[in-house]
Scaffold this motif. Structure first.
Motif, PDB file in Angstrom:
ATOM      1  N   ASN A 119       0.832  -1.212   0.000  1.00 35.36           N
ATOM      2  CA  ASN A 119       0.000   0.000   0.000  1.00 35.36           C
ATOM      3  C   ASN A 119       0.857   1.248   0.000  1.00 35.36           C
ATOM      4  O   ASN A 119       0.522   2.247  -0.661  1.00 35.36           O
ATOM      5  N   CYS A 121       3.849   1.536  -1.339  1.00 28.09           N
ATOM      6  CA  CYS A 121       4.410   1.707  -2.689  1.00 28.09           C
ATOM      7  C   CYS A 121       3.367   2.250  -3.657  1.00 28.09           C
ATOM      8  O   CYS A 121       3.667   3.089  -4.512  1.00 28.09           O
ATOM      9  N   LYS A 123       0.962   4.158  -2.960  1.00 22.30           N
ATOM     10  CA  LYS A 123       0.672   5.549  -2.627  1.00 22.30           C
ATOM     11  C   LYS A 123       1.925   6.405  -2.607  1.00 22.30           C
ATOM     12  O   LYS A 123       1.893   7.539  -2.143  1.00 22.30           O
ATOM     13  N   GLY A 124       3.047   5.852  -3.107  1.00 21.98           N
ATOM     14  CA  GLY A 124       4.296   6.592  -3.123  1.00 21.98           C
ATOM     15  C   GLY A 124       4.326   7.635  -4.213  1.00 21.98           C
ATOM     16  O   GLY A 124       3.356   7.862  -4.947  1.00 21.98           O
ATOM     17  N   HIS A 125       5.503   8.260  -4.348  1.00 21.42           N
ATOM     18  CA  HIS A 125       5.613   9.372  -5.291  1.00 21.42           C
ATOM     19  C   HIS A 125       5.616   8.899  -6.739  1.00 21.42           C
ATOM     20  O   HIS A 125       5.264   9.650  -7.644  1.00 21.42           O
ATOM     21  N   ASP A 126       6.049   7.639  -6.998  1.00 23.69           N
ATOM     22  CA  ASP A 126       6.065   7.151  -8.376  1.00 23.69           C
ATOM     23  C   ASP A 126       4.650   6.920  -8.903  1.00 23.69           C
ATOM     24  O   ASP A 126       4.339   7.256 -10.047  1.00 23.69           O
ATOM     25  N   ASP A 128       1.110   7.561  -7.197  1.00 24.43           N
ATOM     26  CA  ASP A 128       0.313   8.000  -6.048  1.00 24.43           C
ATOM     27  C   ASP A 128      -1.148   7.652  -6.301  1.00 24.43           C
ATOM     28  O   ASP A 128      -1.927   8.467  -6.801  1.00 24.43           O
ATOM     29  N   SER A 130      -3.456   7.331  -4.280  1.00 19.99           N
ATOM     30  CA  SER A 130      -4.392   8.067  -3.422  1.00 19.99           C
ATOM     31  C   SER A 130      -4.726   9.450  -3.964  1.00 19.99           C
ATOM     32  O   SER A 130      -5.641  10.094  -3.451  1.00 19.99           O
ATOM     33  N   ASP A 131      -4.013   9.891  -4.994  1.00 23.32           N
ATOM     34  CA  ASP A 131      -4.262  11.218  -5.552  1.00 23.32           C
ATOM     35  C   ASP A 131      -5.460  11.159  -6.502  1.00 23.32           C
ATOM     36  O   ASP A 131      -5.427  10.450  -7.512  1.00 23.32           O
TER      37      ASP A 131
END
Length: 201
Positions: A119, A121, A123-126, A128, A130-131
């Motif tokens: 989860n 990874c 939602k990470g910067h690569d 996202d 969740s955006d």
């Protein structure tokens, strides 16, 4: 709480005890629980707001309610014992390990860590996930399909990163191999009825 040697589980009514998680008019009626005394609550304190009886979910009972003799056993007493097999097809949802016990941690901690890492990874910067700007499709079905595609792409990225880290440089990549037909086995004649006539010499 965990199971006893016979596999039985003891459960308490969620409306019972000193810190109930729900409110229930049936429990109040059967156990003659009077109205709670008014107490000052600091509305700026999230813990006090959550602990107040007014913030607890309320059980919706039938109107009119069942007769006392027809009510479940948990309504007449504060705890009940569930033996293996008494729940029928719902028995598969039993969790025999006590929550946060050493045996529970040994069974579920690795799975929970892997799920939390995945989860994180996603939602990470690569990627996202969740955006909301990345998921512009409208409707639950479209959102579900889009999320499935994004997770598939992320999974392919994870596998590629793992191969890059663990696969020796001199070892051929089986995923990159393609099947080639030798030239002498190729039939270069045009397909009947579907190809253009050969060019005029």
């Amino acid at each position: 709480m965990g199971t006893n040697p016979g596999g039985a589980l003891r459960f308490q009514c969620p409306a019972a005890g000193t810190s109930p998680s729900v409110t229930c008019p049936r429990f109040d009626r059967l156990h003659e629980r009077g109205p709670s005394h008014a107490a000052a609550v600091d509305l700026t304190d999230a813990r006090q707001r959550a602990a107040h009886i007014a913030a607890k979910p309320r059980v919706l009972t039938a109107a009119p309610d069942h007769k006392t003799r027809d009510l479940p056993k948990i309504c007449h007493q504060q705890t009940v014992t569930l033996h293996p097999g008494v729940l029928g097809h719902l028995d598969k949802f039993r969790q025999d390990l006590a929550y946060l016990s050493p045996s529970w941690r040994g069974t579920y901690s690795t799975v929970r860590a892997m799920t939390g890492g995945l989860n994180g990874c996603l939602k990470g910067h690569d990627l996202d996930l969740s955006d909301p700007k990345i998921r512009l499709a409208h409707g639950r079905v479209a959102q579900t399909i889009l999320v499935a595609l994004l997770v598939t792409v992320a999974n392919d990225h994870f596998l590629g990163a793992w191969r890059h880290t663990h696969q020796p440089p001199d070892e051929p990549d089986a995923s990159a191999e393609t099947f080639e037909i030798p030239a002498e086995h190729l039939d270069r004649s045009p397909l009947t009825g579907r190809s253009r006539p050969p060019p005029i010499p």
